[in-house]
Design a protein around this motif. Structure first.
Motif, PDB file in Angstrom:
ATOM      1  N   GLY A 111       0.820  -1.216   0.000  1.00  0.00           N
ATOM      2  CA  GLY A 111       0.000   0.000   0.000  1.00  0.00           C
ATOM      3  C   GLY A 111       0.847   1.256   0.000  1.00  0.00           C
ATOM      4  O   GLY A 111       0.538   2.234  -0.697  1.00  0.00           O
ATOM      5  N   GLY A 112       1.939   1.231   0.766  1.00  0.00           N
ATOM      6  CA  GLY A 112       2.801   2.399   0.841  1.00  0.00           C
ATOM      7  C   GLY A 112       3.500   2.707  -0.476  1.00  0.00           C
ATOM      8  O   GLY A 112       3.547   3.862  -0.910  1.00  0.00           O
ATOM      9  N   VAL A 113       4.047   1.676  -1.136  1.00  0.00           N
ATOM     10  CA  VAL A 113       4.785   1.941  -2.385  1.00  0.00           C
ATOM     11  C   VAL A 113       3.837   2.298  -3.526  1.00  0.00           C
ATOM     12  O   VAL A 113       4.182   3.114  -4.401  1.00  0.00           O
ATOM     13  CB  VAL A 113       5.686   0.743  -2.777  1.00  0.00           C
ATOM     14  CG1 VAL A 113       6.750   0.514  -1.718  1.00  0.00           C
ATOM     15  CG2 VAL A 113       4.885  -0.521  -3.025  1.00  0.00           C
TER      16      VAL A 113
ATOM     17  N   GLN B 251       3.058   5.841  -3.075  1.00  0.00           N
ATOM     18  CA  GLN B 251       4.200   6.663  -3.469  1.00  0.00           C
ATOM     19  C   GLN B 251       4.204   6.925  -4.974  1.00  0.00           C
ATOM     20  O   GLN B 251       4.565   8.022  -5.416  1.00  0.00           O
ATOM     21  CB  GLN B 251       5.510   5.969  -3.055  1.00  0.00           C
ATOM     22  CG  GLN B 251       6.787   6.632  -3.540  1.00  0.00           C
ATOM     23  CD  GLN B 251       7.040   7.987  -2.898  1.00  0.00           C
ATOM     24  OE1 GLN B 251       6.259   8.462  -2.078  1.00  0.00           O
ATOM     25  NE2 GLN B 251       8.135   8.632  -3.279  1.00  0.00           N
ATOM     26  N   TYR B 252       3.782   5.939  -5.746  1.00  0.00           N
ATOM     27  CA  TYR B 252       3.727   6.127  -7.198  1.00  0.00           C
ATOM     28  C   TYR B 252       2.792   7.287  -7.548  1.00  0.00           C
ATOM     29  O   TYR B 252       3.132   8.150  -8.360  1.00  0.00           O
ATOM     30  CB  TYR B 252       3.251   4.847  -7.874  1.00  0.00           C
ATOM     31  CG  TYR B 252       2.946   5.027  -9.348  1.00  0.00           C
ATOM     32  CD1 TYR B 252       3.972   5.216 -10.269  1.00  0.00           C
ATOM     33  CD2 TYR B 252       1.628   5.026  -9.808  1.00  0.00           C
ATOM     34  CE1 TYR B 252       3.697   5.400 -11.621  1.00  0.00           C
ATOM     35  CE2 TYR B 252       1.348   5.205 -11.160  1.00  0.00           C
ATOM     36  CZ  TYR B 252       2.383   5.385 -12.052  1.00  0.00           C
ATOM     37  OH  TYR B 252       2.115   5.571 -13.389  1.00  0.00           O
TER      38      TYR B 252
ATOM     39  N   LEU C  29       7.913   3.936 -12.691  1.00  0.00           N
ATOM     40  CA  LEU C  29       7.220   2.648 -12.727  1.00  0.00           C
ATOM     41  C   LEU C  29       7.824   1.620 -11.771  1.00  0.00           C
ATOM     42  O   LEU C  29       7.265   0.531 -11.614  1.00  0.00           O
ATOM     43  CB  LEU C  29       7.236   2.102 -14.156  1.00  0.00           C
ATOM     44  CG  LEU C  29       6.463   2.943 -15.184  1.00  0.00           C
ATOM     45  CD1 LEU C  29       6.605   2.341 -16.574  1.00  0.00           C
ATOM     46  CD2 LEU C  29       4.998   3.054 -14.797  1.00  0.00           C
ATOM     47  N   ARG C  30       8.928   1.956 -11.145  1.00  0.00           N
ATOM     48  CA  ARG C  30       9.506   1.011 -10.179  1.00  0.00           C
ATOM     49  C   ARG C  30       8.573   0.796  -8.988  1.00  0.00           C
ATOM     50  O   ARG C  30       8.533  -0.294  -8.411  1.00  0.00           O
ATOM     51  CB  ARG C  30      10.860   1.519  -9.687  1.00  0.00           C
ATOM     52  CG  ARG C  30      11.967   1.502 -10.746  1.00  0.00           C
ATOM     53  CD  ARG C  30      13.241   2.107 -10.204  1.00  0.00           C
ATOM     54  NE  ARG C  30      13.036   3.507  -9.817  1.00  0.00           N
ATOM     55  CZ  ARG C  30      13.987   4.242  -9.222  1.00  0.00           C
ATOM     56  NH1 ARG C  30      15.173   3.704  -8.959  1.00  0.00           N
ATOM     57  NH2 ARG C  30      13.742   5.502  -8.909  1.00  0.00           N
ATOM     58  N   TYR C  31       7.828   1.838  -8.636  1.00  0.00           N
ATOM     59  CA  TYR C  31       6.945   1.720  -7.471  1.00  0.00           C
ATOM     60  C   TYR C  31       5.747   0.803  -7.730  1.00  0.00           C
ATOM     61  O   TYR C  31       5.477  -0.099  -6.911  1.00  0.00           O
ATOM     62  CB  TYR C  31       6.509   3.103  -7.004  1.00  0.00           C
ATOM     63  CG  TYR C  31       7.640   3.855  -6.339  1.00  0.00           C
ATOM     64  CD1 TYR C  31       8.014   3.572  -5.042  1.00  0.00           C
ATOM     65  CD2 TYR C  31       8.355   4.824  -7.036  1.00  0.00           C
ATOM     66  CE1 TYR C  31       9.067   4.245  -4.431  1.00  0.00           C
ATOM     67  CE2 TYR C  31       9.409   5.500  -6.440  1.00  0.00           C
ATOM     68  CZ  TYR C  31       9.762   5.208  -5.138  1.00  0.00           C
ATOM     69  OH  TYR C  31      10.802   5.867  -4.542  1.00  0.00           O
TER      70      TYR C  31
END
Length: 405
Positions: free
Chosen positions: A272-274, A277-278, A289-291
């Motif tokens: 949920g956090g990452v 972050q996106y 797009l890494r997130y």
């Protein structure tokens, strides 16, 4: 009738809770988007007035021009809009639901007969309820103390984020050891939600009130009031998606009844956090797009952990009955004896006006309909809750060996 009024109260509180949460989250997400989408003012007049950033938008057939002042607007109107009642209504209605569903039935929903710790297995309902509330009170105070000790002037928020993450992992592990799985997920989510609402009540709104008071008195506001409010607001935006999952998790027993439930809980918080972050980065024009990739990989890992291990079908139940000989009549007889006190169109268990989660097992057809779920929750001893109906190991073995037909 008492059971009906409790159930009706639950319905009304849940309705209010969902409405308030939608309003709070929607407004919160909007202001995060607005704050991160601001551009330096282009007009000289706006610069002279002290405008920090502005954004033009179109919506609903109209055009909007948003401007942000840090601490020195040229004028402050008397009808200033404040954002706090949605946060308070969300927490109060949520705690009301927690009281009706868990605290008033703590001996059923909060006592964990399968806890690895003897003292937790032997708690009374009252003791379990008090401990659950203490998790919220003590947990928030620990979180707030971390904020004040590690980053008192909002200069070490990176290290603070690490410390808060450790606190949440510790909470996920502790609640999973002490409480039944479903309650563990809910209490962890409730702690995060308590931190979010308390951030608004103790930090964001009081800081804003001090700033407004200073401006009206012709004084310069303390910039730390704005910095502290922003710090807690940032925490709130990253807590949001994990809290939503934890509040919904009670509908999916494969998450909270798993041997590694605390790991699943932790990974969902990370996911949920990452993912959040996106979207935060998108607001400032970055498409990293890494997130989302990290979020998807984390969710895939959760699926791998939560998936039941493939096992060969047993040839017979514990009593020697061949699997092929275990009939729906035999299984439904166990269900009627051990499960339909609650899971019935007309529950006889005190405090239940309707079947939990709407699962009724009065007929063989209903038992067949929920066969897969029954095998999971009975096999991992999550059901019956607290084993109130004294289901035996032999009965569990029969259900585990049943082919679901």
């Amino acid at each position: 009738m008492e059971g009906f009024f409790l159930e009706y109260g639950n319905l009304l509180l849940r309705w209010l809770h969902v409405i308030a949460a939608i309003a709070w989250i929607g407004e919160s997400f909007y202001f995060v988007m607005l704050d991160l989408s601001l551009h330096p003012p282009k007009g000289e007049h706006s610069k002279k007035l002290g405008v920090f950033g502005e954004m033009w938008a179109v919506h609903g057939g109209g055009f909007y021009h948003n401007q942000k002042y840090l601490t020195n607007p040229a004028e402050l109107p008397p009808d200033l809009h404040w954002s706090f009642w949605k946060a308070y209504a969300t927490w109060l209605s949520g705690f009301g639901i927690f009281t009706l569903l868990y605290l008033l039935k703590a001996d059923i929903y909060l006592v964990n007969p399968n806890s690895p710790w003897e003292w937790a297995r032997n708690m009374t309902g009252v003791e379990a309820g008090v401990l659950a509330v203490l998790f919220l009170v003590v947990g928030y105070n620990l979180y707030s103390r971390l904020c004040r000790i590690i980053s008192p002037t909002v200069n070490r928020d990176g290290w603070l984020s690490v410390a808060v993450a450790v606190l949440l992992v510790a909470t996920a592990w502790l609640t999973s050891q002490i409480f039944p799985g479903r309650a563990a997920f809910l209490i962890t989510g409730a702690l995060m939600a308590t931190c979010m609402s308390a951030n608004v009540f103790f930090w964001i709104i009081p800081g804003q009130r001090r700033m407004v008071k200073a401006l009206k008195a012709g004084e310069k506001p303390n910039p730390l009031d704005g910095a502290w409010g922003k710090q807690r607001s940032v925490h709130n935006t990253y807590f949001t998606l994990p809290v939503i999952f934890l509040m919904l998790s009670n509908h999916y027993s494969f998450t909270y009844s798993n041997e590694y439930a605390w790991v699943i809980m932790t990974l969902f918080i990370v996911a949920g956090g990452v993912i959040r972050q996106y979207f935060v980065l998108r607001h400032v024009g970055k498409n990293d797009l890494r997130y989302p990739a990290a979020g998807i990989l984390t969710l895939a890992l959760i699926g791998w952990i939560a998936a039941p291990a493939p096992t060969a079908a047993p040839a017979a139940a514990a009593d020697g009955t061949p699997v092929a000989a275990i009939t729906i009549q035999q299984v439904h007889g166990i269900i009627q004896a051990r499960c339909t006190e609650c899971h019935s169109a007309k529950p006889t268990q005190a405090g239940f006006a309707a079947a939990p989660a709407g699962i009724m097992l009065d007929t063989e057809a209903e038992t067949l309909q929920h066969a897969a779920q029954i095998k999971v929750v009975v096999g991992n001893q999550y059901m019956p809750l607290a084993n109130l109906t004294q289901m035996t190991d032999e009965e569990r073995a029969v259900i585990a060996a049943w082919n679901g037909q």
